[in-house]
Design an enzyme around this catalytic site. Structure first.
Site, PDB file in Angstrom:
ATOM      1  N   HIS A 155      46.820 113.306  37.450  1.00  0.00           N
ATOM      2  CA  HIS A 155      48.085 113.973  38.236  1.00  0.00           C
ATOM      3  C   HIS A 155      47.538 115.128  38.880  1.00  0.00           C
ATOM      4  CE1 HIS A 155      50.472 110.776  36.290  1.00  0.00           C
ATOM      5  NE2 HIS A 155      50.014 111.080  35.245  1.00  0.00           N
ATOM      6  N   SER A 276      34.084 129.151  61.328  1.00  0.00           N
ATOM      7  CA  SER A 276      35.144 129.110  62.161  1.00  0.00           C
ATOM      8  C   SER A 276      35.021 129.731  63.459  1.00  0.00           C
ATOM      9  CB  SER A 276      36.288 129.614  61.207  1.00  0.00           C
ATOM     10  OG  SER A 276      37.302 129.815  62.381  1.00  0.00           O
ATOM     11  N   LYS A 282      35.580 132.509  57.204  1.00  0.00           N
ATOM     12  CA  LYS A 282      35.442 130.978  56.836  1.00  0.00           C
ATOM     13  C   LYS A 282      34.203 130.381  56.554  1.00  0.00           C
ATOM     14  CE  LYS A 282      38.756 128.517  56.466  1.00  0.00           C
ATOM     15  NZ  LYS A 282      39.583 128.040  57.626  1.00  0.00           N
ATOM     16  N   GLU A 289      34.314 116.722  54.466  1.00  0.00           N
ATOM     17  CA  GLU A 289      35.459 116.117  55.341  1.00  0.00           C
ATOM     18  C   GLU A 289      35.220 114.944  56.053  1.00  0.00           C
ATOM     19  OE1 GLU A 289      38.098 119.531  56.972  1.00  0.00           O
ATOM     20  OE2 GLU A 289      36.732 120.798  55.828  1.00  0.00           O
TER      21      GLU A 289
END
Ligand code: ARG
Length: 463
Positions: A155, A276, A282, A289
């Protein structure tokens, strides 16, 4: 003029010509189409269905055509609809009447089924070798981190102690199943449909086994209707690829989480991360992804082909031309994903101190504490209740189980003694988990060795 123009009195509408043609995407099967035709022509010569001298000329011209396409000297055109008719038209342009004999005892229906299988067999081996490489990288990384204790989760809540190596080897098992799924798929598609004809076989004395042999198939398909209407092999492959993508996607998701400041378990190499355009600080895990995102696209291909096939009457229907783009896209996508994923994994590094710090918060040794009492004679349920109370007490005090004074332990259960701290030590908790499949160092080393043996065995199979 179309090869099939005999019974027509009008040219095909221009827009319909484009709509109908598949050369834009089936052109990539030109080598398979020509290899299949060479085997077919050889068989026609051997069986005397056409003269040996003509078969020889056809084979030689097909080889030239193959070279010319590779060299970009022969243009494939939508006017010839698909790869099969492009090649046949080129052949006839070169050999005249002899070229026109190639299509004896054959239909485009068994031809396209053959080409597709030949193409996918080759691609399965490509995907498999990439998966085996990824497994090699995984085993190497696991070996570095057999002592890197981390909190295992359920979980997404800290649950029980494990190690980074143990975690990686879970993916090792998934990829093992993926490899064997590809092999199963290969074995089941490894039957030549050529000789099924349009749907009902042929009256010519063909030798299907000879063609199958020449092309490296294990045998021939057993029913001509099925031979031309079957696309199970493509759906099975899409399903196997979807599963590979699902595994890569779960792994990607964990890498993305682990690279976040919140986790800080992992750092990707600069070559496998991006910045970024606005936020100078970043470092984004775009590659992971994208792999996660492309998984949706591959599932889409699987659903597309299942849906194309679901209501089709036997045998061939033009709907089936829609099989190729989905499968080609899925094959290209999984190969590309595996190509970037392996080096991304190879160059990432973990931050063992952060893993260890996370492991020491969240009571992941609570089960071990209960097991300690069980080993001293308490029934597990009673031990479980005692430890639940201990955890509540620790939460109140803002400390971990290993920091709680012995008096507090004894107040709840007098079975506790000094050796409880030994039992709560995370390294001991991990290394005590020696059950088959568990995270103890020795046991994970065994899992890694099993994976390495698997890789060696399945590489051998390719030879
Ligand atoms: N281009 C077709 C396909 O991809 C080849 C088979 C065509 N057969 C036919 N009878 N129209 O499925």
């Amino acid at each position: 003029m179309k090869l099939w123009s005999g019974r027509f009195s009008k040219e095909l509408d221009g827009l319909v010509n484009d709509f109908n043609s598949s050369i834009q995407f089936d052109g990539r099967m030109y080598e398979e189409d020509i290899t299949g035709s060479i085997a077919h022509a050889t068989m026609l010569g051997k069986t005397g269905i056409i003269a040996q001298s003509e078969a020889d000329k056809i084979v030689a011209a097909l080889r030239e055509i193959c070279n010319d396409i590779t060299a970009g000297k022969l243009e494939l055109t939508p006017d010839n609809e698909d790869i099969h008719m492009n090649v046949e038209t080129a052949l006839t342009a070169r050999l005249g009447d002899t070229g026109k004999r190639l299509h004896t005892a054959r239909s485009r229906n068994d031809q396209v089924a053959l080409d597709f299988k030949l193409y996918l067999k080759k691609e399965i081996l490509e995907i498999k070798s990439r998966l085996l490489h990824l497994q090699t990288v995984l085993a190497e990384q696991a070996k570095k981190y057999t002592g890197a204790v981390l909190p295992g989760y359920t979980h997404l809540q800290r649950a029980q102690p494990s190690t980074a190596a143990h975690h990686f080897m879970a993916y090792g098992e998934m990829f093992k199943r993926d490899v064997t799924r590809l092999e199963d798929c290969y074995a089941r598609m490894n039957y030549s449909p050529l000789g099924s004809g349009a749907l009902a076989g042929t009256t010519y004395p063909i030798d299907r086994e000879l063609v199958a042999d020449l092309l490296g198939f294990a045998g021939v398909t057993n029913n001509s209707l099925d031979g031309v209407s079957d696309r199970d092999y493509a759906i099975e492959l899409l399903s196997a690829i979807s599963m590979i993508m699902m595994h890569l996607s779960r792994f990607s998701e964990e890498m993305i989480l682990w690279c976040s400041w919140e986790f800080s378990y992992m750092e990707l190499d600069d070559a496998y991360s991006t910045g970024s355009s606005i936020m100078p600080q970043k470092k984004n895990p775009d590659i992971a992804e994208l792999v996660r995102g492309k998984t949706g696209r591959v599932y889409g291909s699987l659903m597309a082909l299942l849906t194309v096939m679901k209501g089709l009457p036997l045998a061939y229907n033009k709907d089936m031309q829609e099989d190729k783009e989905s499968v080609f896209d899925a094959v290209d996508t999984v190969k590309m994903c595996l190509d970037v994923f392996a080096p991304m994994l190879e160059t990432m590094r973990l931050k063992p101190q952060n893993l260890r710090n996370a492991a020491s918060r969240g009571f992941i040794n609570a089960t071990d504490c209960a097991d300690y009492l069980v080993k001293k004679g308490l029934p597990f349920r009673d031990a479980y209740t005692v430890v639940g109370k201990l955890v509540a007490l620790c939460i109140e005090k803002g400390i971990g189980l290993e920091e709680l004074p012995l008096d507090d332990y004894k107040a709840l259960c007098d079975v506790f003694a000094d050796d409880v701290y030994e039992a709560l030590n995370l390294e001991n908790c991990v290394n005590g988990r020696t059950s088959i499949g568990g995270p103890a160092e020795q046991e994970v080393l065994r899992q890694i060795a099993t994976l390495e043996a698997f890789i060696a065995e399945h590489k051998e199979d390719d030879k």
